[in-house]
Every structure is written in C-alpha cells, then in structure tokens.
Write an enzyme that holds these catalytic residues in place. Sequence first.
Site, PDB file in Angstrom:
ATOM      1  N   GLN A  50      -9.924  -2.621   2.874  1.00  0.00           N
ATOM      2  CA  GLN A  50      -8.998  -2.465   3.987  1.00  0.00           C
ATOM      3  C   GLN A  50      -9.724  -2.441   5.315  1.00  0.00           C
ATOM      4  O   GLN A  50     -10.957  -2.375   5.391  1.00  0.00           O
ATOM      5  CB  GLN A  50      -8.165  -1.192   3.805  1.00  0.00           C
ATOM      6  CG  GLN A  50      -8.995   0.067   3.661  1.00  0.00           C
ATOM      7  CD  GLN A  50      -8.146   1.286   3.351  1.00  0.00           C
ATOM      8  OE1 GLN A  50      -8.097   2.225   4.146  1.00  0.00           O
ATOM      9  NE2 GLN A  50      -7.457   1.269   2.205  1.00  0.00           N
ATOM     10  N   HIS A  52      -8.850  -1.195   9.751  1.00  0.00           N
ATOM     11  CA  HIS A  52      -7.937  -0.573  10.708  1.00  0.00           C
ATOM     12  C   HIS A  52      -8.136  -1.185  12.086  1.00  0.00           C
ATOM     13  O   HIS A  52      -9.253  -1.570  12.452  1.00  0.00           O
ATOM     14  CB  HIS A  52      -8.192   0.936  10.801  1.00  0.00           C
ATOM     15  CG  HIS A  52      -8.287   1.623   9.477  1.00  0.00           C
ATOM     16  ND1 HIS A  52      -7.206   1.742   8.623  1.00  0.00           N
ATOM     17  CD2 HIS A  52      -9.337   2.203   8.852  1.00  0.00           C
ATOM     18  CE1 HIS A  52      -7.602   2.390   7.529  1.00  0.00           C
ATOM     19  NE2 HIS A  52      -8.877   2.668   7.647  1.00  0.00           N
ATOM     20  N   GLU A  67     -12.852   6.301  12.007  1.00  0.00           N
ATOM     21  CA  GLU A  67     -13.004   7.397  11.057  1.00  0.00           C
ATOM     22  C   GLU A  67     -14.469   7.567  10.688  1.00  0.00           C
ATOM     23  O   GLU A  67     -15.319   6.731  11.016  1.00  0.00           O
ATOM     24  CB  GLU A  67     -12.176   7.120   9.796  1.00  0.00           C
ATOM     25  CG  GLU A  67     -12.570   5.843   9.073  1.00  0.00           C
ATOM     26  CD  GLU A  67     -11.574   5.440   8.002  1.00  0.00           C
ATOM     27  OE1 GLU A  67     -10.814   6.288   7.534  1.00  0.00           O
ATOM     28  OE2 GLU A  67     -11.552   4.254   7.641  1.00  0.00           O
ATOM     29  N   HIS A 125     -13.867  -2.061   4.701  1.00  0.00           N
ATOM     30  CA  HIS A 125     -14.466  -1.020   3.871  1.00  0.00           C
ATOM     31  C   HIS A 125     -13.646  -0.792   2.598  1.00  0.00           C
ATOM     32  O   HIS A 125     -12.475  -1.157   2.515  1.00  0.00           O
ATOM     33  CB  HIS A 125     -14.590   0.300   4.637  1.00  0.00           C
ATOM     34  CG  HIS A 125     -13.280   0.824   5.148  1.00  0.00           C
ATOM     35  ND1 HIS A 125     -12.722   0.417   6.342  1.00  0.00           N
ATOM     36  CD2 HIS A 125     -12.407   1.727   4.631  1.00  0.00           C
ATOM     37  CE1 HIS A 125     -11.574   1.052   6.537  1.00  0.00           C
ATOM     38  NE2 HIS A 125     -11.359   1.859   5.493  1.00  0.00           N
ATOM     39  N   ARG A 145      -4.470  -3.928   4.265  1.00  0.00           N
ATOM     40  CA  ARG A 145      -5.190  -4.176   3.018  1.00  0.00           C
ATOM     41  C   ARG A 145      -5.515  -5.659   2.876  1.00  0.00           C
ATOM     42  O   ARG A 145      -4.656  -6.519   3.064  1.00  0.00           O
ATOM     43  CB  ARG A 145      -4.360  -3.731   1.810  1.00  0.00           C
ATOM     44  CG  ARG A 145      -4.091  -2.245   1.754  1.00  0.00           C
ATOM     45  CD  ARG A 145      -3.422  -1.845   0.443  1.00  0.00           C
ATOM     46  NE  ARG A 145      -2.884  -0.512   0.516  1.00  0.00           N
ATOM     47  CZ  ARG A 145      -1.635  -0.231   0.882  1.00  0.00           C
ATOM     48  NH1 ARG A 145      -0.809  -1.218   1.152  1.00  0.00           N
ATOM     49  NH2 ARG A 145      -1.224   1.012   0.943  1.00  0.00           N
TER      50      ARG A 145
END
Length: 255
Positions: A50, A52, A67, A125, A145
């Site tokens: 996935q 972001h 993150e 990742h 995804r």
Amino acid sequence: MEKVWGRDELPAPFVAPAGQRIGEIWFEPPPELDSLLVKFLFTSERLSVQVHPSDAQAREGEEGKEECWLILDADPGAEIAIGLRNAASEEQLRDAAIDGSIEHLLEWHEVQPGDFFYLPAGTIHAIGGGLSLVEIQQNSDTTFRLYDYGRPRELHLDRAIDVAQRAPYPSAMRQRISDSSQCLVDGPHFRLDRIIGAPDAAIRAAYDDALLALPIEGELRIGSSTLAAGACAYAPSIDEVDFAAAAITLLARPA
C-alpha cells in the site's frame, strides 16, 4: 480491531478476546491532539502492499498520511517491505501489481526489535508476518492498496500509482535505537522521542505543550492515573508526567 492477518495470541500485556484475531489496537486521539494516531500492530502474515498520499496530494475526502514504526518484537526472519529495489516506471508498477510480481520489486528488510523506520507519504510498503510494532502517524485512514495477495478487498491502482514514489527507500530514514534517549522524528507533522528513565532539560523544553505518552517498559503517572506498558495517555505538558518508575517511554506531539 480484528484483522485476517492478526493474532489470536498477543504478547504481554495485551490479551486477545477468545476467538478473535487482533491485528491492531488503536488509541482514540484526544481532541487536543486530534492530528496524531497511535496504534500497536500484531501480524501473523503479510499485510497488503500500500501507499498513502501527502497532504498536497490528497483530494477531496482524502487526508495525507506519514507514519513511523518502532519494532517491539520480531520472529526470526521477520521482514517489512519499504520502497522498491530499483526505480520503476508507472507501467512496470501497474503490471507488477496486477500479476503479483510486485512482491519481488519491493525491498524487503529483515528486522529486529529496536529497528525504527520513518515512512514519508508516497512510500510503498508492506508489513510482514511475525511482528509486533508501535505506529505513530498522522490521523488519517487514507490508504491506496496496490496488491493484497488475492484477498477480496478493493485495490486502488490509479490513485496508488499517482502518489507512489517508485524508487528505493532512503537508508537515512531507518535507525537503530540506542542505549540513551534519542529523538526519532522531528518532522513536518510530528515529533517522537524515546526516553530512557526521566527526560533531560532539552526534551522537557521540546514538550512544553500537550503530548502523548506511551510507557514501553516501567510505569508512568499522570495525575492520579498509573500507566503500564501498552498504554497511551494524554498529558497537557511534560511537567504533568511522573517518570519516577519509568524505564523506557515514547513521547509524541504534533509539529
């Protein structure tokens, strides 16, 4: 939260309810720090591949997400995938996501407890199985995804390819924890420190406003509440946190 890749037995101090495979434990962000989300993750198999978006890339109804992960426990040979082995074109990435060969394009990193990774938005990742980790992130659930091992969940190839960095992961984003207190992240969205014992003057000066405190070993006291390992709590400032029984603590705040 139950996940197909979760565990029915969790490491102490957590306990999975009977018959449930727990993959994530979330801490609801307090209103004063609603831009940060803290999770513990427990994996028995690989999570989806996935990516972001950044705040700048997010469209209406989406939110940017950066993150970081601190590995708490790892089975022998446990891995996470971050970035690609080599730069790839949009067409190569799309074809690999469709036929499943994306697993071989990814750079898989064997990990141990104490490994730390910062993932800028756009980083492709996947977390492998056999891991327990703590994740601090922007409070966003926007996930695109690329591949999910045949599980019946939606993929988001167009948006994922739009925002993905189709390149290797910068080695400078990876750290090993040390035997002393250290700043793990001082970035555009949040700060994260790992504290041994009580914080020094420099750490205290960096946390003169609201923060989240996570005891990893030992205990903290905030007001009348005692926090053991596995907890996460809000404090209006670091002066409100009693570190007398602390061994290892994570502190986080917005940038």
